[in-house]
Design an enzyme around this catalytic site. Sequence first.
Site, PDB file in Angstrom:
ATOM      1  N   ASP A   1       0.852  -1.196   0.000  1.00 34.42           N
ATOM      2  CA  ASP A   1       0.000   0.000   0.000  1.00 34.42           C
ATOM      3  C   ASP A   1       0.890   1.249   0.000  1.00 34.42           C
ATOM      4  OD1 ASP A   1      -1.809   2.166   0.974  1.00 34.42           O
ATOM      5  OD2 ASP A   1      -3.207   0.522   1.298  1.00 34.42           O
ATOM      6  N   ILE A   2       0.557   2.221  -0.855  1.00 33.94           N
ATOM      7  CA  ILE A   2       1.409   3.426  -0.940  1.00 33.94           C
ATOM      8  C   ILE A   2       1.062   4.476   0.119  1.00 33.94           C
ATOM      9  CG2 ILE A   2       2.162   3.247  -3.348  1.00 33.94           C
ATOM     10  CD1 ILE A   2      -0.078   5.251  -4.055  1.00 33.94           C
TER      11      ILE A   2
ATOM     12  N   GLN B   1     -14.685   2.169   2.183  1.00 34.66           N
ATOM     13  CA  GLN B   1     -13.970   1.762   0.969  1.00 34.66           C
ATOM     14  C   GLN B   1     -13.736   2.982   0.094  1.00 34.66           C
ATOM     15  OE1 GLN B   1     -16.090  -1.173  -1.362  1.00 34.66           O
ATOM     16  NE2 GLN B   1     -14.282  -1.713  -2.566  1.00 34.66           N
TER      17      GLN B   1
ATOM     18  N   HIS C   1     -10.585  -5.671  -1.972  1.00 38.18           N
ATOM     19  CA  HIS C   1      -9.208  -5.926  -1.520  1.00 38.18           C
ATOM     20  C   HIS C   1      -9.209  -6.166  -0.022  1.00 38.18           C
ATOM     21  CE1 HIS C   1     -10.047  -1.604  -1.525  1.00 38.18           C
ATOM     22  NE2 HIS C   1      -9.312  -1.532  -0.430  1.00 38.18           N
TER      23      HIS C   1
HETATM   24  P1  AMP Z   1      -9.868   1.191   0.997  1.00 34.02           P
HETATM   25  O1  AMP Z   1     -10.047   2.477   1.750  1.00 34.02           O
HETATM   26  O2  AMP Z   1     -10.161  -0.020   1.831  1.00 34.02           O
HETATM   27  O3  AMP Z   1     -10.645   1.188  -0.314  1.00 34.02           O
HETATM   28  O4  AMP Z   1      -8.333   1.094   0.664  1.00 34.02           O
HETATM   29  C1  AMP Z   1      -7.731   1.511  -0.520  1.00 34.02           C
HETATM   30  C2  AMP Z   1      -6.260   1.465  -0.275  1.00 34.02           C
HETATM   31  O5  AMP Z   1      -5.582   1.542  -1.528  1.00 34.02           O
HETATM   32  C3  AMP Z   1      -5.716   2.628   0.571  1.00 34.02           C
HETATM   33  O6  AMP Z   1      -5.074   2.111   1.736  1.00 34.02           O
HETATM   34  C4  AMP Z   1      -4.725   3.336  -0.351  1.00 34.02           C
HETATM   35  O7  AMP Z   1      -3.600   3.792   0.329  1.00 34.02           O
HETATM   36  C5  AMP Z   1      -4.385   2.239  -1.339  1.00 34.02           C
HETATM   37  N1  AMP Z   1      -3.946   2.687  -2.646  1.00 34.02           N
HETATM   38  C6  AMP Z   1      -4.573   3.565  -3.458  1.00 34.02           C
HETATM   39  N2  AMP Z   1      -3.896   3.693  -4.623  1.00 34.02           N
HETATM   40  C7  AMP Z   1      -2.834   2.849  -4.544  1.00 34.02           C
HETATM   41  C8  AMP Z   1      -1.766   2.517  -5.433  1.00 34.02           C
HETATM   42  N3  AMP Z   1      -1.660   3.081  -6.647  1.00 34.02           N
HETATM   43  N4  AMP Z   1      -0.847   1.621  -5.029  1.00 34.02           N
HETATM   44  C9  AMP Z   1      -0.955   1.048  -3.801  1.00 34.02           C
HETATM   45  N5  AMP Z   1      -1.935   1.309  -2.913  1.00 34.02           N
HETATM   46  C10 AMP Z   1      -2.868   2.200  -3.289  1.00 34.02           C
END
Ligand code: AMP
Length: 134
Positions: free
Chosen positions: A30-31, A93, A99
């Site tokens: 996760d970034i 989300q 995920h």
């Molecule tokens: P959620 O809030 O459960 O939908 O989590 C989405 C997650 O995706 C968050 O923790 C973000 O930090 C992560 N995220 C969004 N874009 C990217 C990306 N390009 N690469 C890695 N993680 C990402």
Amino acid sequence: MNSCIFCKILAGDIPSKKIYEDEKFYAFLDIFPAGKGHTLVIPKEHSADIHEISSDQYGALAATAKDVADLLQRKLSSEGTTIFQMNRESGWQTVFHIHMHVIPRWSDDALHKPWDIAPAVDSDLVELQRIICE
Ligand code: AMP
Ligand code: ZN
């Protein structure tokens, strides 16, 4: 699902730090991590959330998250693991490709439970149980 950022990651159009891949699932760092080693596990087939994916696919996703949790625990010597899986806007989300968050944990890390702990009113639980189970 061209506009989905996780589908773009799977297509290689957006870079990611892959830590695991098999025929059906992909896991990457996760970034915006909640902590060291915070990893996302996604199915290669797009489903938006838990209410859309089949039970079998969800079970396989959870099994993959377990394997990733074991991998992280082994490689990072973490003391515990927290799994989050958010669904829809009301469920926090933000990326609408299902995920699982796999977050290695240490007793002195900076994470806090995202809810205030307070005892339930027993009659509320009884009423809820009636509504859910009837
Ligand atoms: P959620 O809030 O459960 O939908 O989590 C989405 C997650 O995706 C968050 O923790 C973000 O930090 C992560 N995220 C969004 N874009 C990217 C990306 N390009 N690469 C890695 N993680 C990402
Ligand atoms: Zn997608």
